[in-house]
Design an enzyme around this catalytic site. Structure first.
Site, PDB file in Angstrom:
ATOM      1  N   ASP A 169      -5.853  -0.096 -40.500  1.00 43.36           N
ATOM      2  CA  ASP A 169      -5.965  -1.431 -41.098  1.00 43.36           C
ATOM      3  C   ASP A 169      -4.857  -2.321 -40.554  1.00 43.36           C
ATOM      4  O   ASP A 169      -3.793  -1.841 -40.168  1.00 43.36           O
ATOM      5  CB  ASP A 169      -5.852  -1.359 -42.622  1.00 43.36           C
ATOM      6  CG  ASP A 169      -6.854  -0.397 -43.237  1.00 43.36           C
ATOM      7  OD1 ASP A 169      -8.039  -0.717 -43.244  1.00 43.36           O
ATOM      8  OD2 ASP A 169      -6.426   0.684 -43.687  1.00 43.36           O
ATOM      9  N   ASP A 229      -2.569  -5.690 -41.603  1.00 45.43           N
ATOM     10  CA  ASP A 229      -2.120  -6.691 -42.566  1.00 45.43           C
ATOM     11  C   ASP A 229      -1.355  -7.771 -41.825  1.00 45.43           C
ATOM     12  O   ASP A 229      -0.682  -7.500 -40.821  1.00 45.43           O
ATOM     13  CB  ASP A 229      -1.223  -6.064 -43.638  1.00 45.43           C
ATOM     14  CG  ASP A 229      -1.972  -5.061 -44.502  1.00 45.43           C
ATOM     15  OD1 ASP A 229      -3.201  -5.137 -44.545  1.00 45.43           O
ATOM     16  OD2 ASP A 229      -1.314  -4.192 -45.115  1.00 45.43           O
ATOM     17  N   ASP A 286       9.165  -2.022 -49.115  1.00 42.42           N
ATOM     18  CA  ASP A 286       9.715  -0.774 -49.655  1.00 42.42           C
ATOM     19  C   ASP A 286      10.584  -0.005 -48.670  1.00 42.42           C
ATOM     20  O   ASP A 286      11.768   0.229 -48.928  1.00 42.42           O
ATOM     21  CB  ASP A 286       8.592   0.117 -50.214  1.00 42.42           C
ATOM     22  CG  ASP A 286       7.409   0.261 -49.261  1.00 42.42           C
ATOM     23  OD1 ASP A 286       7.529  -0.119 -48.081  1.00 42.42           O
ATOM     24  OD2 ASP A 286       6.361   0.768 -49.706  1.00 42.42           O
TER      25      ASP A 286
END
Length: 473
Positions: free
Chosen positions: A75, A77, A151
């Site tokens: 994917d 982003d 994170d």
């Protein structure tokens, strides 16, 4: 209310804030050596479109990490300084989603590019629960703030596919080269903000073969109970990523080491400590890993059917031991397990329907007399049920002869099937169960919801029912 207010004030003054670096390291193409052929054309199109209208726009996060490792990302982003409304205005097929964080999904056929706006590091209106978990936070900010809010250092990387430059605010490229997973900011506070980060740490370490930095790993055991506060739907999404990562066995093993397996699935609390259950689950997960790595589709309903099977089996045996008829006892056992499980992990109804049918088919494979096997071949879930039976045989909890018989029966022509039906072992295997029980009220186990499985002849750990991909990170 007072307790919550005091907790928030304490966190405000004691929490170690992630270090804010105004200027990133800029890494040119010659140094990072990202293969442009691995970059999604649609992600490139999103970046080019928004940049053309004056917005700073980058591919971000896990996709950049994977590109640097030479892995084709699942994917892509994108992060930008454009607001969700501004992003949506420049694409014909785009929708704004999310409450906790507002995002834009830009759709190109089968591929969806997720676009987020740079987030502010400090938001006085941020909503948290009494444990510090962020409930809502939609204050937009700068790129350095956005990087500090991510994170792990390996996920705080920005790639401009137009100039082919990587922006690194927290030495993420260095950590990738060292194969080290390191939290940005103070780990305990970051885990309290979002306990799912503990699961992500395990998944990334197992998937990438990275070592978790000691400061990042240390609070996990102490804070593991915070997983209980995560909404069931989000927990299911994260577990799905973990189980379909292609490294599920390594992930489950690491979950146990870190003490994070409790509360996720009832069977993980007890079955993994039981030799038979552990053998079955690990065999199912290893075969799932093989299929993921081979680029094959996996059936989510089948996967969770394997994970919860021994819990169903235990309840089924208890009910049979109390004298209940076999098929109704299985039906009730399934209801009990699914009801208890969905309280903690919101398994979607379309998957629980598949799980029920696969489980209810298992006793039907034991009936090899008359026209029972022929009728079973007409069931829409027979291939998934057969694959499940073969997994049980491989784990030595069902007779190998039963699996071999059904393999021959399914691959035979009509005349060969008649011969198999007349064989003594077929009559013998069905005689005993038929003498000690009456016909169940729902012998076919069908819930009325079915989708097509393919005709693969392999006894895999998953029937090839196509499922939508989940964003893996």
């Amino acid at each position: 209310m007072i307790k919550k207010f005091v907790t928030q004030v304490q966190e405000l003054f004691t929490r170690k804030k992630p270090r804010l670096r105004k200027e990133p390291k800029r890494i040119a193409a010659a140094e990072h050596a990202i293969d442009r052929e691995l970059v999604s054309r649609n992600a490139l199109r999103v970046c080019e479109t928004l940049q053309k209208h004056g917005f700073a726009t980058y591919i971000v996060g896990g996709a950049v990490r994977d590109l640097l490792l030479g892995i084709a990302p699942k994917d892509f982003d994108v992060a930008t300084d454009a607001t969700p409304e501004q992003v949506k205005a420049h694409f014909r097929r785009a929708i704004i989603i999310g409450r906790r964080f507002r995002l834009v999904h830009v759709m190109f056929g089968q591929e969806t590019i997720e676009v987020s706006t740079f987030r502010a590091l400090e938001n006085p209106d941020r909503q948290t629960d009494e444990h510090g978990r962020v409930l809502a936070d939609n204050l937009f900010g700068s790129q350095p703030e956005d990087a500090a809010r991510r994170d792990f250092t390996i996920n705080a990387l920005y790639y401009d596919p137009v100039t082919e430059t990587v922006l690194d605010y927290h030495d993420g490229v260095k950590d990738i080269r060292r194969r080290k997973l390191r939290m940005i900011g103070e780990p305990e506070a970051r885990y309290r903000e979002d306990p799912v980060r503990m699961l992500r740490a395990v998944r990334f370490a197992a998937k990438l073969g990275f070592e978790i930095d000691e400061a990042t790993r240390k609070p996990i055991t102490t804070l593991a109970a915070l997983i209980e506060n995560v909404p069931a739907a989000r927990l299911f999404e994260e577990m799905l990523k973990l189980l379909t990562s292609g490294h599920a066995v390594a992930c489950i093993t690491r979950l146990r080491v870190e003490g994070l397996h409790h509360g996720l699935l009832p069977l993980l609390d007890v079955i993994l400590e039981q030799p038979e259950g552990e053998r079955f689950v690990m065999l199912a997960l290893s075969r799932t890993d093989e299929r993921v790595r081979a680029g094959k589709h996996i059936a989510i309903g089948f996967l969770f059917a394997t994970l919860l099977w021994h819990e169903v089996l235990k309840q089924w045996k208890l009910r049979e031991g109390r004298g209940e008829h076999r098929i109704p006892a299985l039906d009730v056992a399934i209801d009990e397990v699914l009801e208890r499980q969905t309280e903690k992990l919101a398994i979607q109804r379309r998957y629980t329907s598949d799980m029920r049918e696969i489980w209810m088919l298992q006793p039907r494979f034991e009936r090899r007399t008359g026209r029972n096997p022929v009728k079973l071949l007409e069931h829409l879930r027979v291939r998934a049920g057969y694959d499940f039976l073969m997994l049980r045989c491989a784990a030595e909890e069902a007779p190998a002869e039963l699996g071999e018989w059904w393999t021959r029966f399914m691959e035979s022509n009509e005349a060969e099937r008649e011969s198999l039906l007349a064989a003594p072992q077929a009559r013998d295997s069905a005689a005993a169960p038929n003498r000690r029980r009456r016909r169940g009220r729902r012998g076919n186990g069908s819930s009325g919801v079915a989708r097509d499985a393919d005709g693969s002849a392999s006894a895999s750990a998953n029937s090839d029912i196509a499922v939508p991909s989940s964003k893996g990170g």
